[in-house]
Design an enzyme around this catalytic site. Structure first.
Site, PDB file in Angstrom:
ATOM      1  N   SER A 204       0.825  -1.205   0.000  1.00 14.35           N
ATOM      2  CA  SER A 204       0.000   0.000   0.000  1.00 14.35           C
ATOM      3  C   SER A 204       0.866   1.265   0.000  1.00 14.35           C
ATOM      4  O   SER A 204       1.658   1.470  -0.913  1.00 14.35           O
ATOM      5  CB  SER A 204      -0.963  -0.047   1.184  1.00 14.35           C
ATOM      6  OG  SER A 204      -1.991   0.907   1.067  1.00 14.35           O
ATOM      7  N   ASP A 360     -10.309  -3.796  -4.652  1.00 16.43           N
ATOM      8  CA  ASP A 360      -9.419  -2.817  -4.038  1.00 16.43           C
ATOM      9  C   ASP A 360      -9.395  -1.564  -4.906  1.00 16.43           C
ATOM     10  O   ASP A 360      -9.214  -1.653  -6.127  1.00 16.43           O
ATOM     11  CB  ASP A 360      -8.008  -3.418  -3.934  1.00 16.43           C
ATOM     12  CG  ASP A 360      -6.971  -2.472  -3.346  1.00 16.43           C
ATOM     13  OD1 ASP A 360      -7.354  -1.417  -2.806  1.00 16.43           O
ATOM     14  OD2 ASP A 360      -5.774  -2.799  -3.430  1.00 16.43           O
ATOM     15  N   HIS A 390      -8.334  -5.064  -0.082  1.00 13.66           N
ATOM     16  CA  HIS A 390      -7.109  -4.322   0.181  1.00 13.66           C
ATOM     17  C   HIS A 390      -6.490  -4.738   1.516  1.00 13.66           C
ATOM     18  O   HIS A 390      -7.167  -4.790   2.537  1.00 13.66           O
ATOM     19  CB  HIS A 390      -7.384  -2.816   0.201  1.00 13.66           C
ATOM     20  CG  HIS A 390      -6.130  -2.011   0.424  1.00 13.66           C
ATOM     21  ND1 HIS A 390      -5.251  -1.749  -0.592  1.00 13.66           N
ATOM     22  CD2 HIS A 390      -5.589  -1.458   1.536  1.00 13.66           C
ATOM     23  CE1 HIS A 390      -4.226  -1.050  -0.121  1.00 13.66           C
ATOM     24  NE2 HIS A 390      -4.413  -0.872   1.180  1.00 13.66           N
TER      25      HIS A 390
END
EC number: 3.1.1.71
Length: 420
Positions: A204, A360, A390
């Site tokens: 991320s 996501d 996610h």
């Protein structure tokens, strides 16, 4: 008298039952979210997301009342999950140290012949929107420990500073400096790391830092040791388009909702939280003539296959805030948005592993970067998790375990074994 008490007790019981029913209905309403049928373990995900949303709501309420910073309560809640102190676990030694002034958790494989040979090295940056998270959180701690054990490696998990204490480019600068320091001969020899087998990785927002650092270090001719590979897990790579197909498709899917991602970007770039609606409407993509070159690098109508684009349409505002780019110059800064790098820069970066998740909002950032790297003739391996959400890889560990997390972790480990 006894009859009166009996009536009162009966009324109290009915009231208690009624309150319990109302509370259950309210809780069910808060927990339930309509999720795609293909997503992994939906009820478990709904329950976990309800907890996270509750923490965020309390955190933002505290800020609106002037009692705290926007994410203070969320950070406090996350700190309860941190693993304290160093320890020795069969097969892995865990210690805390600092490199270039940056705290780092070091996970060392301790196999029988570990001292007699060089090992793989992995520099890892955790996720959390540059605002939350820690290398000491149980999920990251267990993930990095498993990486060290399964890869017979040294994993260096970086505890970079978070917003609001640090804003862009401070986190990027910390990530760059700690990477340079780790790749010095002194540190590599201290931990018996093979200088020809070091990877930079992250998930991320951590993958954002990993990608940005990989670009900069690949171009720096003064650095004798380079990263062999980069491994990016569901990376966030641009903030010019919050209406890619994945943002439109997954805007309300746990655990990273579309407005929250915009809020994270504003925290990182030191922007006013009130600008969230502006970003979500793509009103920051204005005036077009100024950002035309940047927009071409996030042009998903060219970079994404038709199967991903589906029937979604680009969002181009007729008018916007022409001064916003002056307020948020980081929007066009490649150090914050690695997807905006030139083709010449991309040609220099190491081979890449990119993992994307179907459900996501960041899926298309990773897909576009993979295609831009391929266009620059950089070897790319792309793994896609069709039933994940996610952050799912981190949920191969800790109290909330998901099957998609186990599978994504196995894919990640397999690639590193084969390519590092």
């Amino acid at each position: 008298m006894s009859q009166v008490k009996s009536i009162q007790n009966s009324a109290m019981k009915r009231s208690t039952v009624a309150l319990a029913v109302l509370f259950s209905i309210a809780a069910a309403y808060y927990i339930y979210l309509p999720l795609p049928s293909a997503i992994s373990e939906p009820w478990k995900l709904m329950f976990m997301d309800a907890i996270l949303r509750g923490v965020m709501h309390v955190s933002f309420l505290g800020h609106s009342l002037g009692l705290s910073q926007p994410f203070d309560f969320a950070r406090l809640a996350a700190s309860w999950d941190e693993v304290r102190g160093s320890e020795f676990i069969p097969g892995v030694r865990v210690t805390e140290t600092t490199f270039a002034g940056v705290e780092t958790q070091v996970f060392e494989s301790t196999t029988v012949d570990a001292k007699s040979r060089l090992k793989r090295g992995i520099v890892y940056f955790h996720g959390g929107g540059w605002t939350l998270g820690s290398a000491k959180m149980q999920t990251y701690y267990l993930q990095c420990r498993s990486m060290a054990e399964q890869l017979d490696a040294v994993v260096l998990s970086i505890e970079y500073r978070l917003a609001p204490e640090a804003r862009f480019p401070e986190q990027y600068n910390e990530a760059l400096q700690v990477s340079k320091h780790i790749l010095t001969a002194d540190v590599l020899s201290r931990y018996s790391i093979d200088p020809k087998r070091v990877a930079v990785s992250g998930d991320s927002a951590g993958a954002n830092l990993a990608a940005a650092v990989a670009q900069e270090m690949a171009l720096d001719r003064t650095i004798p040791v380079k990263y062999k590979v980069q491994a990016l897990l569901y990376p966030t790579l641009q903030a010019l388009d919050f209406n890619t197909p994945s943002y439109q498709q997954n805007g309300n899917i746990p655990i990273l909702h579309r407005p929250l991602m915009a809020r994270f970007w504003l925290e990182y770039l030191n922007g006013d939280p009130k600008l969230v609606p502006v970003l979500l409407a793509n009103n920051h993509s204005f005036p077009r003539q100024i950002i035309a070159a940047a927009r071409s690098k996030v042009d998903w109508t060219r970079l994404l296959p038709a199967s991903v684009q589906k029937t979604y349409q680009p969002v181009f505002p007729l008018q916007g805030d022409p001064e916003l780019l002056e307020k948020l110059p980081g929007l066009l800064d490649v150090r914050a948005a690695p997807l905006l790098a030139t083709t010449q820069t991309l040609r220099a970066v190491p081979p890449a592993y990119i993992m994307t998740i179907e459900h996501d909002v960041l899926r298309d950032d990773g897909l576009m970067y993979a295609n831009r790297l391929r266009e620059a003739r950089v070897p790319v391996t792309h793994d896609h998790i069709p039933d994940g959400f996610h952050g799912c890889l981190s949920f191969a560990f800790g109290p909330f375990r998901f099957s998609s997390g186990f599978r994504s972790f196995r894919k990640y480990i397999h690639w590193l074994k084969e390519n590092l």
